[in-house]
Design a protein around this motif. Structure first.
Motif: not given
Length: 137
Positions: A12-15, A60-65, A86-87, A105-106
């Motif tokens: 969580e902290a990294c992603e 990619i400011p909306d980057g999320r996993y 995703h982003g 991206s997987d």
């Protein structure tokens, strides 16, 4: 804390772009990193990778996993996490001007522990496919 909980909190902290400051408490200071991807060829430490992920959230400011799997192999002191990143590239700081293109991206992390802290992480990722989606390659 169990290795499962440590791995989940580290993930969580990294992603979410916390960088090494948010991740270091879960890791050995000299934790290694490996990935067979050109985009990360020069990154050999987990500290370096955590900072790379933090930097990725600029363009990619909306980057999320989206976490798709999470497994603990207690005998091998290893945790495996699979996810989709995703982003959209709408922010500055990427290799090209914002493209507005999206990425799904997987990837997978193989997180190896020594004691109660992360000693090494391997990322399994097709960077070429992800970069093409974003219009970066």
């Amino acid at each position: 804390m169990s290795i499962e909980q440590t791995a989940r909190e580290f993930f969580e902290a990294c992603e979410t772009g916390g960088g090494w400051e948010a991740c270091k408490g879960y890791c050995h200071d000299d934790a290694g990193f490996a990935c067979q991807a050109d985009a990360l060829a020069d990154v050999t430490t987990l500290a370096g990778y955590a900072e790379w992920m933090k930097g990725l959230l600029g363009p990619i400011p909306d980057g999320r996993y989206e976490l798709t799997a999470f497994a603990v192999d207690q005998d091998r002191r290893t945790v495996v996490a699979a996810a989709v990143f995703h982003g959209a590239q709408t922010g500055a700081g990427g290799p090209v001007a914002p493209t507005g293109k999206t990425v799904a991206s997987d990837y997978a992390y193989v997180i190896r522990f020594d004691g109660d802290r992360i000693a090494h992480m391997t990322k399994i990722w097709n960077d070429a496919h992800a970069l093409r989606q974003l219009g970066w390659a």
